[in-house]
Write a protein that holds these residues in place. Structure first.
Motif, PDB file in Angstrom:
ATOM      1  N   LEU A   1       0.821  -1.221   0.000  1.00 12.76           N
ATOM      2  CA  LEU A   1       0.000   0.000   0.000  1.00 12.76           C
ATOM      3  C   LEU A   1       0.853   1.269   0.000  1.00 12.76           C
ATOM      4  CD1 LEU A   1      -2.669  -1.127   2.631  1.00 12.76           C
ATOM      5  CD2 LEU A   1      -3.048  -0.851   0.191  1.00 12.76           C
TER       6      LEU A   1
ATOM      7  N   TRP B   1      -9.948  10.618 -11.620  1.00 15.02           N
ATOM      8  CA  TRP B   1      -8.720  10.950 -10.884  1.00 15.02           C
ATOM      9  C   TRP B   1      -8.155   9.782 -10.099  1.00 15.02           C
ATOM     10  CZ3 TRP B   1      -7.654  11.101  -5.526  1.00 15.02           C
ATOM     11  CH2 TRP B   1      -8.726  10.758  -4.718  1.00 15.02           C
TER      12      TRP B   1
ATOM     13  N   HIS C   1      -1.424  12.310  -8.903  1.00 10.95           N
ATOM     14  CA  HIS C   1      -2.424  11.872  -7.927  1.00 10.95           C
ATOM     15  C   HIS C   1      -2.342  12.705  -6.648  1.00 10.95           C
ATOM     16  CE1 HIS C   1      -3.357   9.370  -4.347  1.00 10.95           C
ATOM     17  NE2 HIS C   1      -4.510   9.256  -4.973  1.00 10.95           N
TER      18      HIS C   1
ATOM     19  N   PHE D   1     -16.483   9.340  -4.605  1.00 12.17           N
ATOM     20  CA  PHE D   1     -16.849   9.390  -3.175  1.00 12.17           C
ATOM     21  C   PHE D   1     -18.033   8.445  -2.911  1.00 12.17           C
ATOM     22  CE2 PHE D   1     -15.349  14.096  -2.727  1.00 12.17           C
ATOM     23  CZ  PHE D   1     -14.040  13.668  -2.858  1.00 12.17           C
TER      24      PHE D   1
ATOM     25  N   ALA E   1     -16.680   4.947  -3.220  1.00 13.12           N
ATOM     26  CA  ALA E   1     -15.793   4.523  -2.127  1.00 13.12           C
ATOM     27  C   ALA E   1     -16.571   4.383  -0.826  1.00 13.12           C
ATOM     28  CB  ALA E   1     -14.663   5.530  -1.954  1.00 13.12           C
TER      29      ALA E   1
ATOM     30  N   ALA F   1     -18.959   0.237   1.716  1.00 11.22           N
ATOM     31  CA  ALA F   1     -18.198   0.063   2.960  1.00 11.22           C
ATOM     32  C   ALA F   1     -18.978   0.619   4.153  1.00 11.22           C
ATOM     33  CB  ALA F   1     -16.848   0.752   2.842  1.00 11.22           C
ATOM     34  N   THR F   2     -19.623   1.763   3.964  1.00  8.46           N
ATOM     35  CA  THR F   2     -20.350   2.357   5.092  1.00  8.46           C
ATOM     36  C   THR F   2     -21.596   1.530   5.430  1.00  8.46           C
ATOM     37  OG1 THR F   2     -19.604   4.472   4.220  1.00  8.46           O
ATOM     38  CG2 THR F   2     -21.176   4.561   6.006  1.00  8.46           C
TER      39      THR F   2
ATOM     40  N   VAL G   1     -13.978  -3.705   4.347  1.00  4.62           N
ATOM     41  CA  VAL G   1     -13.159  -4.013   3.172  1.00  4.62           C
ATOM     42  C   VAL G   1     -12.113  -5.043   3.595  1.00  4.62           C
ATOM     43  CG1 VAL G   1     -11.551  -3.038   1.477  1.00  4.62           C
ATOM     44  CG2 VAL G   1     -13.461  -1.650   2.311  1.00  4.62           C
TER      45      VAL G   1
ATOM     46  N   PHE H   1      -8.696   1.511   6.750  1.00  4.92           N
ATOM     47  CA  PHE H   1      -8.808   2.545   5.715  1.00  4.92           C
ATOM     48  C   PHE H   1      -7.590   2.562   4.789  1.00  4.92           C
ATOM     49  CE2 PHE H   1     -11.421   4.160   9.277  1.00  4.92           C
ATOM     50  CZ  PHE H   1     -12.625   4.224   8.614  1.00  4.92           C
ATOM     51  N   GLY H   2      -6.881   1.466   4.732  1.00  5.69           N
ATOM     52  CA  GLY H   2      -5.712   1.400   3.864  1.00  5.69           C
ATOM     53  C   GLY H   2      -4.514   2.063   4.518  1.00  5.69           C
ATOM     54  N   SER H   3      -3.549   2.448   3.690  1.00  7.43           N
ATOM     55  CA  SER H   3      -2.305   3.027   4.193  1.00  7.43           C
ATOM     56  C   SER H   3      -1.610   3.691   3.012  1.00  7.43           C
ATOM     57  CB  SER H   3      -1.458   1.868   4.754  1.00  7.43           C
ATOM     58  OG  SER H   3      -0.224   2.316   5.199  1.00  7.43           O
TER      59      SER H   3
ATOM     60  N   HIS I   1      -2.735   6.419  -0.930  1.00 10.41           N
ATOM     61  CA  HIS I   1      -4.146   6.293  -1.337  1.00 10.41           C
ATOM     62  C   HIS I   1      -5.065   6.039  -0.146  1.00 10.41           C
ATOM     63  CE1 HIS I   1      -3.658   6.290  -5.728  1.00 10.41           C
ATOM     64  NE2 HIS I   1      -2.476   5.775  -5.458  1.00 10.41           N
ATOM     65  N   TYR I   2      -4.558   6.208   1.094  1.00 15.85           N
ATOM     66  CA  TYR I   2      -5.411   5.873   2.232  1.00 15.85           C
ATOM     67  C   TYR I   2      -6.726   6.657   2.121  1.00 15.85           C
ATOM     68  CZ  TYR I   2      -4.802  10.287   4.674  1.00 15.85           C
ATOM     69  OH  TYR I   2      -4.861  11.619   4.999  1.00 15.85           O
ATOM     70  N   CYS I   3      -7.744   6.115   2.794  1.00 19.63           N
ATOM     71  CA  CYS I   3      -9.113   6.612   2.600  1.00 19.63           C
ATOM     72  C   CYS I   3      -9.255   8.112   2.900  1.00 19.63           C
ATOM     73  CB  CYS I   3     -10.036   5.818   3.506  1.00 19.63           C
ATOM     74  SG  CYS I   3     -11.739   6.333   3.392  1.00 19.63           S
TER      75      CYS I   3
ATOM     76  N   GLY J   1     -12.054   9.607   3.099  1.00 15.69           N
ATOM     77  CA  GLY J   1     -13.271   9.881   3.879  1.00 15.69           C
ATOM     78  C   GLY J   1     -13.230   9.280   5.263  1.00 15.69           C
TER      79      GLY J   1
ATOM     80  N   TYR K   1     -14.633  11.465   8.051  1.00 18.56           N
ATOM     81  CA  TYR K   1     -16.033  11.716   7.711  1.00 18.56           C
ATOM     82  C   TYR K   1     -16.889  10.514   8.108  1.00 18.56           C
ATOM     83  CZ  TYR K   1     -20.040  12.001   4.475  1.00 18.56           C
ATOM     84  OH  TYR K   1     -21.299  12.015   3.923  1.00 18.56           O
TER      85      TYR K   1
HETATM   86  C1  HEM Z   1     -16.412   2.385   6.664  1.00 16.90           C
HETATM   87  C2  HEM Z   1     -16.295   3.040   5.533  1.00 16.90           C
HETATM   88  C3  HEM Z   1     -15.062   3.073   4.665  1.00 16.90           C
HETATM   89  C4  HEM Z   1     -14.025   2.179   4.588  1.00 16.90           C
HETATM   90  C5  HEM Z   1     -13.835   0.886   5.392  1.00 16.90           C
HETATM   91  C6  HEM Z   1     -13.103   2.677   3.587  1.00 16.90           C
HETATM   92  C7  HEM Z   1     -11.932   2.032   3.228  1.00 16.90           C
HETATM   93  C8  HEM Z   1     -11.092   2.461   2.213  1.00 16.90           C
HETATM   94  C9  HEM Z   1      -9.925   1.750   1.754  1.00 16.90           C
HETATM   95  C10 HEM Z   1      -9.428   0.417   2.325  1.00 16.90           C
HETATM   96  C11 HEM Z   1      -9.363   2.473   0.758  1.00 16.90           C
HETATM   97  C12 HEM Z   1      -8.107   2.102  -0.062  1.00 16.90           C
HETATM   98  C13 HEM Z   1      -6.915   2.719   0.600  1.00 16.90           C
HETATM   99  C14 HEM Z   1      -5.585   2.351   0.002  1.00 16.90           C
HETATM  100  O1  HEM Z   1      -5.477   2.017  -1.198  1.00 16.90           O
HETATM  101  O2  HEM Z   1      -4.594   2.388   0.758  1.00 16.90           O
HETATM  102  C15 HEM Z   1     -10.177   3.655   0.575  1.00 16.90           C
HETATM  103  C16 HEM Z   1      -9.923   4.641  -0.363  1.00 16.90           C
HETATM  104  C17 HEM Z   1     -10.733   5.732  -0.554  1.00 16.90           C
HETATM  105  N1  HEM Z   1     -11.835   6.092   0.177  1.00 16.90           N
HETATM  106 FE1  HEM Z   1     -12.645   5.053   1.705  1.00 16.90          FE
HETATM  107  N2  HEM Z   1     -13.586   3.844   3.092  1.00 16.90           N
HETATM  108  C18 HEM Z   1     -14.775   4.137   3.718  1.00 16.90           C
HETATM  109  C19 HEM Z   1     -15.561   5.246   3.508  1.00 16.90           C
HETATM  110  C20 HEM Z   1     -15.284   6.274   2.656  1.00 16.90           C
HETATM  111  C21 HEM Z   1     -16.066   7.479   2.499  1.00 16.90           C
HETATM  112  C22 HEM Z   1     -17.321   7.793   3.302  1.00 16.90           C
HETATM  113  C23 HEM Z   1     -15.472   8.228   1.525  1.00 16.90           C
HETATM  114  C24 HEM Z   1     -15.856   9.578   0.969  1.00 16.90           C
HETATM  115  C25 HEM Z   1     -16.816  10.316   1.416  1.00 16.90           C
HETATM  116  C26 HEM Z   1     -14.301   7.513   1.076  1.00 16.90           C
HETATM  117  C27 HEM Z   1     -13.437   7.954   0.099  1.00 16.90           C
HETATM  118  C28 HEM Z   1     -12.331   7.262  -0.341  1.00 16.90           C
HETATM  119  C29 HEM Z   1     -11.525   7.671  -1.470  1.00 16.90           C
HETATM  120  C30 HEM Z   1     -11.753   8.906  -2.342  1.00 16.90           C
HETATM  121  C31 HEM Z   1     -10.517   6.726  -1.607  1.00 16.90           C
HETATM  122  C32 HEM Z   1      -9.408   6.694  -2.667  1.00 16.90           C
HETATM  123  C33 HEM Z   1      -8.261   7.579  -2.203  1.00 16.90           C
HETATM  124  C34 HEM Z   1      -7.123   7.657  -3.184  1.00 16.90           C
HETATM  125  O3  HEM Z   1      -7.035   6.839  -4.099  1.00 16.90           O
HETATM  126  O4  HEM Z   1      -6.298   8.574  -2.999  1.00 16.90           O
HETATM  127  N3  HEM Z   1     -14.219   6.337   1.787  1.00 16.90           N
HETATM  128  N4  HEM Z   1     -11.213   3.625   1.475  1.00 16.90           N
END
Ligand code: HEM
Length: 512
Positions: free
Chosen positions: A115, A138, A146, A312, A315, A319-320, A382, A448-450, A453-455, A457, A460
């Motif tokens: 990651l 994007w 990025h 958004f 993503a 998961a939510t 996830v 939420f990753g690491s 690209h960590y999440c 949101g 939020y």
């Molecule tokens: C419980 C809910 C959620 C979980 C478990 C979760 C988990 C994750 C994970 C595992 C990733 C990949 C991270 C990586 O590659 O290292 C990710 C990416 C992302 N998440 Fe979440 N997420 C959640 C909710 C949300 C919400 C509510 C939003 C926006 C409002 C969001 C926006 C994003 C975006 C935009 C990315 C991509 C970031 C990038 O590529 O730079 N996520 N999320």
């Protein structure tokens, strides 16, 4: 996809073109042509096995690849137990699907390494994702492009921005709690009700009232098609009638509707009208040209805005919904925890059930936050994040990943590591408090990753979940009708209890 040809037919299909090609060569006679065709195919199949074995080396995984399709049929119906077996077969293991060689990392260090090494690995977002989210989205950017793009999005998730989302979320929560109560006296699976709350909450936070109720309902229905296409491996071509094809049509509808909202928001913001949603914040911010620190603000075009908000939704949605389903199930199954959440909610609201919950109040919800973190650790929505190797890479001292391989860092083993989370299969929010040790190991909390690209949101969504369970705990009582399937984990893009969380909701006497 279920109509995929059985293996002998597939082989037949492979031999026939070779045979036809040879038959068209005039000086080769009929019978040797068939023998030659069969030898060429046998040679190709042997080469496929040699290539697989070369990449596999000593990694745990199938000894031979099923010709052509590999583990495709297994990947159509993934089971949690199947994944568990794979993760615990070794810190690295492998499988092949069609021509994709897949390396699965289950150790914390290797998973984080994947990651957090943008030089060697980038998100693969599943083969079909480029088709569903659009190639110019994007999220497919890498490196500096990025980072730069993402930096501009941070403004949508600042404390100030999130404070403006709270009242929108509360309004949606109240509407859905009323709905749950109106149907909730009868025990029934509530997973879809939780999903509907999330969908409306996301749509209203992101796009406000620029979309009508009818459009919001249709987006929610269409979105099921996107979730259904989120399998780790999909049929490679988006033929009409395949899941990916339906998902692309659903995306087109959502994109068209989002595009219509942007000029309206821009016009309202130009007229100095109040901000009502994330889209407004964003268009207003772009009009101001300079950020809070005087930095230059990038002006995004309508398509970029639309595709970003689509990510958004993409993503967040599944998961939510998964997290919320587990939240209501776990709280009902642990009445002591629910009671402590309730007590804290009463305290932070000074005993006033109708108190306005602003950002400062949310920050006082210490135990509720611990509970949300434990829900996410105990039942992470996830399980895996697909990446791919940009080049050949020494991922561990014993194994070099071939360039182009899919890399799958997994999250579950890190979150259930007994060295880090004693009694990992016990649901215990106190492990996140001062008497626990969980906060000492942030590297294991990969929900939420690491890395880069960590999440985006993550704050939020934690706030959203705290808000939902906090308010629900004061206004409602709910009973979980546990079945033998409640603890079984199924995967529909994210994790869910197999029985879809059968619950009963009734108004809380204290709240009346
Ligand atoms: C419980 C809910 C959620 C979980 C478990 C979760 C988990 C994750 C994970 C595992 C990733 C990949 C991270 C990586 O590659 O290292 C990710 C990416 C992302 N998440 Fe979440 N997420 C959640 C909710 C949300 C919400 C509510 C939003 C926006 C409002 C969001 C926006 C994003 C975006 C935009 C990315 C991509 C970031 C990038 O590529 O730079 N996520 N999320």
């Amino acid at each position: 996809m279920s109509s995929l040809s059985p293996l002998p037919q597939t082989l037949n299909n492979l031999i026939r073109p070779v045979q036809n090609a040879l038959l068209s060569i005039p000086f080769v006679s009929e019978r040797p042509k068939l023998a030659l065709a069969a030898s060429i195919v046998a040679g190709l199949l042997a080469l496929e096995q040699i290539s697989y074995r070369r990449k596999k080396k000593d990694l745990p995984g199938p000894t031979w690849k099923i010709p052509i399709i590999g583990a495709f049929l297994d990947s159509l119906y993934p089971t949690f137990d199947g994944y568990l077996a794979k993760w615990y077969s070794g810190p690295l293991s492998c499988v092949a699907v069609f021509d994709r060689f897949i390396v699965i990392a289950s150790g914390n260090e290797t998973s984080r390494k994947i990651l957090s090494s943008p030089e060697f690995a980038e998100p693969a977002l599943i083969d079909s994702m480029r088709k569903i989210l659009c190639n110019d989205n994007w999220v497919f950017l890498s490196g500096k492009a990025h980072t730069e793009y993402r930096k501009q999005l941070n403004v949508l998730f600042t404390r100030r921005a999130m404070a403006t989302y709270l009242p929108i979320q509360q309004r949606v929560n109240a509407k859905h709690f009323d709905l749950w109560l109106s149907v909730g006296a009868k025990a029934q699976p509530f997973q879809l009700f939780f999903r509907e709350l999330n969908m409306e909450s996301s749509l209203r936070v992101f796009m406000g009232d620029y979309i009508t109720d009818e459009v919001a309902t249709r987006i929610s229905e269409e979105y099921f098609r996107i979730t259904a296409a989120l399998e780790l491996v999909n049929f490679p071509i988006a033929l009409p009638g395949t899941k990916v094809w339906y998902a692309m049509r659903a995306r087109q509808y959502i994109v068209d509707e989002f595009m219509k909202c942007i000029p309206v928001s821009r016009k309202r913001m130009a007229a100095g009208e109040p901000v009502t949603c994330m889209l407004d914040s964003w268009t207003k911010h772009m009009m101001e040209k300079r950020g809070e620190q005087g930095e230059e603000v990038r002006v995004f075009n309508d398509r970029e805005i639309t595709l970003t908000i689509l990510t958004f939704l993409f993503a967040s949605q599944d998961a939510t919904s998964s997290a919320m389903t587990w939240a209501f199930q776990l709280l009902a199954d642990h009445p002591d925890v629910l009671q402590r959440v309730r007590d804290e909610q009463m305290a932070v609201r000074n005993g006033d059930l109708n108190a306005t919950v602003d950002f400062e109040v949310v920050e006082k919800m210490v135990y509720t936050r611990q509970t949300v973190k434990e829900i996410l650790r105990y039942r992470p929505p996830v399980l895996m994040v697909p990446y791919q190797a940009k080049k050949s890479w020494d991922l561990s001292p014993d194994y070099t990943v071939p360039s182009g391989s899919m890399l799958i860092p997994t999250i579950w083993p890190s979150l259930h590591d007994p060295q880090v989370y004693p009694e990992p299969d016990k649901f215990n929010p106190d492990r996140w408090g001062p008497s626990g040790t969980a906060e000492k190991h942030p590297k294991n909390f990969m929900v939420f990753g690491s890395g880069t690209h960590y999440c985006l949101g993550k704050e939020y969504v934690v706030m959203h979940l705290m808000n939902v369970i906090g308010t629900a705990s004061l206004l409602m009582d709910w009973k979980h009708h546990a079945t033998p399937d409640s603890e079984k984990i199924v995967i529909f893009a994210t994790t869910y209890p197999q029985d879809q969380c059968v619950c009963e909701f009734t108004p809380r006497v204290a709240a009346q």
